[in-house]
Design an enzyme around this catalytic site. Sequence first.
Site, PDB file in Angstrom:
ATOM      1  N   GLU A  89       0.807  -1.227   0.000  1.00 14.60           N
ATOM      2  CA  GLU A  89       0.000   0.000   0.000  1.00 14.60           C
ATOM      3  C   GLU A  89       0.835   1.269   0.000  1.00 14.60           C
ATOM      4  O   GLU A  89       0.554   2.200  -0.748  1.00 14.60           O
ATOM      5  CB  GLU A  89      -0.926   0.035   1.226  1.00 14.60           C
ATOM      6  CG  GLU A  89      -2.252  -0.678   1.050  1.00 14.60           C
ATOM      7  CD  GLU A  89      -2.123  -2.172   1.129  1.00 14.60           C
ATOM      8  OE1 GLU A  89      -1.011  -2.656   1.439  1.00 14.60           O
ATOM      9  OE2 GLU A  89      -3.116  -2.864   0.901  1.00 14.60           O
ATOM     10  N   HIS A 158     -10.390  -5.064  10.527  1.00 17.75           N
ATOM     11  CA  HIS A 158     -10.967  -4.818   9.207  1.00 17.75           C
ATOM     12  C   HIS A 158     -12.264  -4.034   9.276  1.00 17.75           C
ATOM     13  O   HIS A 158     -13.026  -4.035   8.322  1.00 17.75           O
ATOM     14  CB  HIS A 158     -11.220  -6.153   8.487  1.00 17.75           C
ATOM     15  CG  HIS A 158      -9.964  -6.846   8.063  1.00 17.75           C
ATOM     16  ND1 HIS A 158      -9.124  -7.468   8.938  1.00 17.75           N
ATOM     17  CD2 HIS A 158      -9.399  -6.995   6.833  1.00 17.75           C
ATOM     18  CE1 HIS A 158      -8.090  -7.981   8.286  1.00 17.75           C
ATOM     19  NE2 HIS A 158      -8.235  -7.706   7.006  1.00 17.75           N
TER      20      HIS A 158
END
Lengths: 359, 429
Positions: A89, A158
């Site tokens: 990322e 998450h």
Amino acid sequence: MASLRCFLRSGKNAVSLVLRREFSKSSPVSVQVNVRDALNQALDEELERDERVFLLGEEVAQYDGAYKVSRGLWKKYGDKRIIDTPITEMGFAGIAVGAAFAGLRPICEFMTWNFSMQAIDQVINSAAKTYYMSAGQQAVPIVFRGPNGSSAGVAAQHSQCFAAWYGHCPGLKVLSPWNSEDARGLLKAAIRDDNPVVFLENELMYGVPFELSEEVLHKDFVIPIGKAKVERQGTHITLVSHSRCVGFCLDAAAVLAKEGIECEVVNLRTIRPLDVETIEASVMKTGHMVTVEGGWPQYGVGAEICARIMEGPAFNYLDAPAVRVTGVDIPMPYAKILEDHSVPQIKDVIFSVKKVLNM
Amino acid sequence: MQNMLTLIANLFRLGNASKNMGAQAVSELLIGLSEYVDLTSPPAPATPRQPPTPPGTRMVVSTRSFADFTPQANFPIKKCELHHLDEGPSDSAVLTREQGLQYYRTMQTVRRMELKADQLYKQKIIRGFCHLYDGQEACAMGIEAGINPTDHLITAYRAHGYTFTRGVPVREILAELTGRRGGVAKGKGGSMHMYTKNFYGGNGIVGAQVPLGAGVALACQYRGNNQVCVTLYGDGAANQGQIYEAFNMAALWKLPCIFICENNKFGMGTSVERASACTDYYKRGDYIPGIKVDGMDVLCVREAIKFAADHCRAGKGPIVMELETYRYHGHSMSDPGVSYRTREEIQEVRTKNDPITMLKERMLSNNMSSVEEIKAIDLEIRTVIEDAAQYAISDPEPPLDELCNHIFANDAPMEVRGTNPWVKLKSIS
């Protein structure tokens, strides 16, 4: 219409043509489109419109998108415009920002916004602040997008909502669509904007269908960034919300209407810049406010809205303190019963409304 | 012959004489001298007589090339160590007189600019961070000499040298350091955030500029414009994870990116041996070919970057370069730079390995310039720097109504909250 043909071609989705019968010969056509397909169409149209636009992220190309939002795009546009990245990322967010520096218009997908924390330096320090630091020399026309907030059974790492984190930073525009019209119009606006935009989608909304009018389906339909929408008119209390919770507010409003309480529901659409005027106008009408969000309470979106109401003209119209309905202040648990009690439910909104109205 | 010697003698006397001698007399002497010289180089373009300069000004030797200077020479340069490469950059470099003077001028300007910044910082006219580049000039100059203005460059916070070589005038750099409205970023960026066309700063977060540079290279590839992006980082940054993420994607997608590690032996106060398990920074790209370059030799840097740029433009993918260099100052102005290295070490580099001295000596020993010419250039540069410093000190600070501008590009004017709810400030793009 090209857009109609487009999503009729792509895989399985809930499409039903609803023809409204009218006296005149020309009948306006509206279509059921779920949020996923609305995003997909918006991406397709903007990729076609401007060849500087491209999409990069994990699984966006050959896998058709982890949540299938980019389904069909790689097949249509190829490797150059739809780029699969390794699971890095910080690296690919930085690459996306660099491409924006050099004049392209990247759309950088985070598989979920939780993973953006790995890249948050690039979003804030490289993207958001650069136009200011360069005194207007270096624009950064980039969109970061992906699902935000709680999902179902994905547990603590998450499930975080980042609206407050990114909404805190000058130099970013932060959008949080609720329905298909929001998703379509705001994503198109985000891609056409010359500034860094954080686009917070919601995984649980992807499969939900909404009716879209012909006007909304037009390829140049954009929703102005920084403008909230009053989804439901009301007189007794203002409910301010964003993303999935807007739906809860409308459901709560329907239940409360049976008891004679008319709620005005404001869909923020944009977290930053916040449309304080629309909220104020509503509060000045109803005299009561409850904010509803999925994120944690401390230093959150609701906290900001309450502070702004305190500081502005609407305070004098409040008949009761404004309150916030939020996620529970804990990391998200896994077990269903625990998870269900960690996020705001319709009954929480109803309860809070009645408390504020002293009923 | 006798006349020529007299003329030369007069010229030397003039150099030592007082300022009373008029410039026109000098010009006449020089023109007279040239008539005696055997023409070995192509004829100098016809230059008119210099108009007389006001009395009391310093004499400036005309910059037309004297016919007895060597027009160009071939210099052997240090052979580069290679990683995953069969061939490397050339081991000799051709330097023309023009190029030599240009490189000298540029490097000396950077040197003096940085020393002026040091001065201004100690006078508290510059504040905050100030990371000086003196000692490393050959890197910035060599790179600029080997790429095109249409190529791209991004670096970290030790950026003043690159800001200059990429085209920003000294006065705009110094005015940015002093935080004035005439600064290249209108005083809003400061030392680490200066930008110009095809130069993306100036970046404060260690290592973040490397993926950014790979992204610029992606844009070059996307557009098919045959441009490259030079992406610089230091030995301290070389251990950053995001650099390896950028290496991976650059190699995977064959991005035209030249990754350059400026190894000045210290990441702030930490020597390379104490920071890196492997100090062969040119090998750290692993599957990416690498070149180790003498960063104190501007010609070595130039030949290496030309090689690297050709490699990228041929579509072979990225390449890693390590420039071995040295900074005279500490990490920043708040670091004296002697707690982790000895003064003797710094002095040794200054005397034996200074990039500007090396270039000057090469030119003088090959008769490509003269002591006077160099001196004159130095004088010119000093004037430029003084003027720039004057500007940087006297230019006003940015107006307060600029405070909230440049938040968003191409947007309608908007309101920004001030420090309290009653202060509403205006922001325009």
